[in-house]
Design a protein around this motif. Structure first.
Motif, PDB file in Angstrom:
ATOM      1  N   ILE A 255      -5.691 -15.210   5.910  1.00 50.51           N
ATOM      2  CA  ILE A 255      -5.382 -15.056   4.607  1.00 50.51           C
ATOM      3  C   ILE A 255      -6.028 -13.707   3.926  1.00 50.51           C
ATOM      4  CG2 ILE A 255      -5.246 -17.553   4.451  1.00 50.51           C
ATOM      5  CD1 ILE A 255      -7.891 -17.580   3.132  1.00 50.51           C
ATOM      6  N   ASP A 256      -5.614 -13.510   2.905  1.00 55.22           N
ATOM      7  CA  ASP A 256      -6.131 -12.267   2.011  1.00 55.22           C
ATOM      8  C   ASP A 256      -7.445 -12.296   1.715  1.00 55.22           C
ATOM      9  OD1 ASP A 256      -4.746 -14.314   0.373  1.00 55.22           O
ATOM     10  OD2 ASP A 256      -5.528 -13.275  -1.296  1.00 55.22           O
ATOM     11  N   TYR A 257      -7.854 -10.986   1.668  1.00 55.59           N
ATOM     12  CA  TYR A 257      -9.234 -10.616   1.301  1.00 55.59           C
ATOM     13  C   TYR A 257      -9.220  -9.500   0.386  1.00 55.59           C
ATOM     14  CZ  TYR A 257     -14.014 -10.838   2.973  1.00 55.59           C
ATOM     15  OH  TYR A 257     -15.406 -11.306   3.171  1.00 55.59           O
ATOM     16  N   ASN A 258      -9.640  -9.810  -0.730  1.00 58.36           N
ATOM     17  CA  ASN A 258      -9.347  -8.953  -2.223  1.00 58.36           C
ATOM     18  C   ASN A 258     -10.540  -8.245  -2.512  1.00 58.36           C
ATOM     19  OD1 ASN A 258      -6.936 -10.032  -2.153  1.00 58.36           O
ATOM     20  ND2 ASN A 258      -7.369 -12.002  -2.969  1.00 58.36           N
ATOM     21  N   ARG A 259     -10.224  -7.207  -3.298  1.00 62.64           N
ATOM     22  CA  ARG A 259     -11.572  -6.511  -3.875  1.00 62.64           C
ATOM     23  C   ARG A 259     -11.467  -6.656  -5.455  1.00 62.64           C
ATOM     24  NH1 ARG A 259     -11.133  -6.311   1.391  1.00 62.64           N
ATOM     25  NH2 ARG A 259     -11.269  -4.420   2.407  1.00 62.64           N
ATOM     26  N   ARG A 291       1.237 -12.454  -7.185  1.00 70.84           N
ATOM     27  CA  ARG A 291       0.669 -12.223  -5.564  1.00 70.84           C
ATOM     28  C   ARG A 291       1.549 -11.317  -4.916  1.00 70.84           C
ATOM     29  NH1 ARG A 291      -2.860 -15.105  -2.569  1.00 70.84           N
ATOM     30  NH2 ARG A 291      -2.789 -16.770  -4.181  1.00 70.84           N
ATOM     31  N   PRO A 292       1.146 -10.461  -4.127  1.00 70.65           N
ATOM     32  CA  PRO A 292       1.678  -9.575  -3.342  1.00 70.65           C
ATOM     33  C   PRO A 292       2.713 -10.293  -2.401  1.00 70.65           C
ATOM     34  CG  PRO A 292      -0.504  -8.829  -3.405  1.00 70.65           C
ATOM     35  CD  PRO A 292      -0.501 -10.221  -3.962  1.00 70.65           C
ATOM     36  N   ALA A 374      -9.313  -5.756 -10.434  1.00 67.88           N
ATOM     37  CA  ALA A 374      -9.578  -6.375  -9.154  1.00 67.88           C
ATOM     38  C   ALA A 374      -8.062  -6.207  -8.651  1.00 67.88           C
ATOM     39  CB  ALA A 374      -9.623  -7.954  -9.499  1.00 67.88           C
ATOM     40  N   PHE A 375      -7.909  -6.224  -7.257  1.00 68.85           N
ATOM     41  CA  PHE A 375      -6.839  -5.864  -6.475  1.00 68.85           C
ATOM     42  C   PHE A 375      -6.795  -6.938  -5.665  1.00 68.85           C
ATOM     43  CE2 PHE A 375      -8.654  -1.661  -7.896  1.00 68.85           C
ATOM     44  CZ  PHE A 375      -7.597  -1.042  -8.181  1.00 68.85           C
ATOM     45  N   ALA A 376      -5.631  -7.506  -5.400  1.00 70.92           N
ATOM     46  CA  ALA A 376      -5.159  -8.596  -4.393  1.00 70.92           C
ATOM     47  C   ALA A 376      -4.158  -7.693  -3.357  1.00 70.92           C
ATOM     48  CB  ALA A 376      -4.375  -9.598  -5.028  1.00 70.92           C
ATOM     49  N   LEU A 377      -4.347  -8.141  -2.064  1.00 70.42           N
ATOM     50  CA  LEU A 377      -3.725  -7.464  -0.974  1.00 70.42           C
ATOM     51  C   LEU A 377      -2.758  -8.541  -0.192  1.00 70.42           C
ATOM     52  CD1 LEU A 377      -6.472  -6.069  -1.352  1.00 70.42           C
ATOM     53  CD2 LEU A 377      -5.935  -4.811   0.827  1.00 70.42           C
TER      54      LEU A 377
END
Length: 418
Positions: A255-259, A291-292, A374-377
């Protein structure tokens, strides 16, 4: 080829398995561990986080804490809370999340496979974290918590697992407080165990560390240390192996790991957006979470609004195992060049947020002023992880997040066979 052997597991009786099993030591602090173990005298946290049984303020890396772990492990065995199986065997450990179940084989991986590159890694380790796990393992003379491995799926192994799961009642079967299901079967048939060992040796050329790089490195170092201390070393001693749960790659989902970043490096929101337009096609999505949806697409939360960012050609290299990663695009073009964060491992201006917390956590951290943007990948794939490990590359920090986390305590591997 991979060497993965059966072993004589140290296990709890079924009636206390749920209370004894716990989350890994490194997903909580001491206060949280104490809260999780409250009312559970048999929780394995009394061994993995033994500072909860020491006076407040005790250094978690002190001899007092390690010695308390030893005395608690001894007490657990004396009370019958942990009992060693008489015969070496494999175990099937399954986890259920959101209606999806993944089935892994618990076995003893070979320390020499780590040293020889048969066990492949994709992350760097920190010496201080390795040392802590080494010391605890040295004190306890056991692998208390399993590491999370993967391998390229083998149909014959899948068939064995499916047959056992369908026809044998699970030794443990419970849903933890977080809603995730945990199930374990001991494989008691000697011929089946022998066949599994043969399949690993002939069908599995390599295994991959999914989660637990520090514990893996520590286990290998302990094996080397004990080998040097034994004048009669044969290579078959239990210390030559360590416990891992091996999941086929086609059952795992990263799953995603965001910043999230604390400031804009002196830029105004408008200036940041302008800079981003040089690297991405930027589209404002409004106040609703976005969500990307695919590789090379990001979402950003800034000033109460969500944005879709599509990386332009030339910002990535799909033919390079590192250059294809979205974390590389974000790190190189945004975090470094725009926001001035050059060292992700040491910067205090950035935080990493596991996707299990949802996009709402990103919004909350920005809205409450803790973070500015914040950034979601889009999540990394298992194939990307394997490609990086196979080519000897290292992923950028905080790239993969696996859920559910393995529960500790359902099986323990003692480094002495007795």
């Amino acid at each position: 080829m991979a060497i993965i052997k059966p072993f004589k597991g140290l296990r709890p009786p079924q009636n206390i398995s749920q209370d004894l099993a716990c989350l890994p030591y490194d997903v909580m602090n001491s206060q949280e561990a104490a809260q999780m173990a409250e009312g559970k005298d048999c929780s394995l946290l009394h061994i993995t986080r033994a500072e909860i049984d020491c006076p407040a303020g005790t250094d978690i890396h002190s001899d007092e804490v390690y010695e308390k772990s030893v005395s608690n492990l001894k007490a657990f065995q004396e009370k019958g809370w942990l009992v060693q199986d008489e015969d070496a065997k494999y175990y099937i450990y399954a986890q259920t999340m959101d209606g999806r179940t993944q089935y892994g084989i618990v076995g003893a991986a070979a320390c020499k496979d780590y040293e020889n590159g048969i066990i492949k890694k994709h992350e760097l380790t920190r010496p201080d974290k390795e040392e802590d796990r080494m010391i605890l393992t040295r004190y306890l003379d056991a692998n208390i918590e399993p590491v999370f491995f993967s391998y390229k799926a083998v149909p014959e192994i899948d068939e064995i697992v499916e047959n056992i799961v369908k026809n044998q009642t699970a030794d443990y079967d419970f849903t933890a407080e977080d809603g995730f299901g945990h199930h374990l079967w001991a494989i008691n048939d000697a011929e089946t165990n022998k066949r599994l060992e043969e399949l690993f040796e002939t069908k599995v050329p390599a295994t991959y560390v999914a989660d637990g790089h520090h514990r893996t490195a520590a286990a290998a170092r302990i094996g080397d240390e004990k080998r040097g201390q034994n004048a009669n070393h044969t290579g078959e001693e239990e210390y030559n192996f360590f416990m891992a749960v091996h999941f086929p790659d086609n059952q795992l989902k990263i799953i995603d790991y965001n910043r999230a970043v604390k400031d804009l490096n002196g830029l105004s929101p408008e200036e940041l957006l302008t800079k981003l337009e040089g690297v991405f096609d930027v589209e404002c999505m409004g106040e609703d979470e976005y969500r990307p949806a695919q590789l090379h697409e990001f979402s950003m939360y800034l000033e109460g609004k969500w944005y879709k960012l599509n990386a332009k050609e030339g910002t990535y290299n799909d033919n390079d195992p590192i250059g294809v990663l979205d974390v590389t695009i974000l790190s190189d073009h945004v975090l470094d060049k725009m926001l001035g964060i050059e060292d992700l491992r040491r910067s205090t201006r950035i935080d990493f947020i596991g996707g299990i917390r949802g996009l709402g956590e990103l919004k909350k951290r920005v809205d409450n002023g803790d973070m500015k943007v914040a950034f979601a990948l889009y999540p990394v794939s298992m194939q990307q992880l394997i490609d990086i490990a196979d080519t000897g590359n290292i992923m950028p920090p905080k790239t993969t997040w696996f859920e559910p986390k393995l529960r500790s305590g359902l099986v323990i591997h003692k480094l002495e066979s007795k």
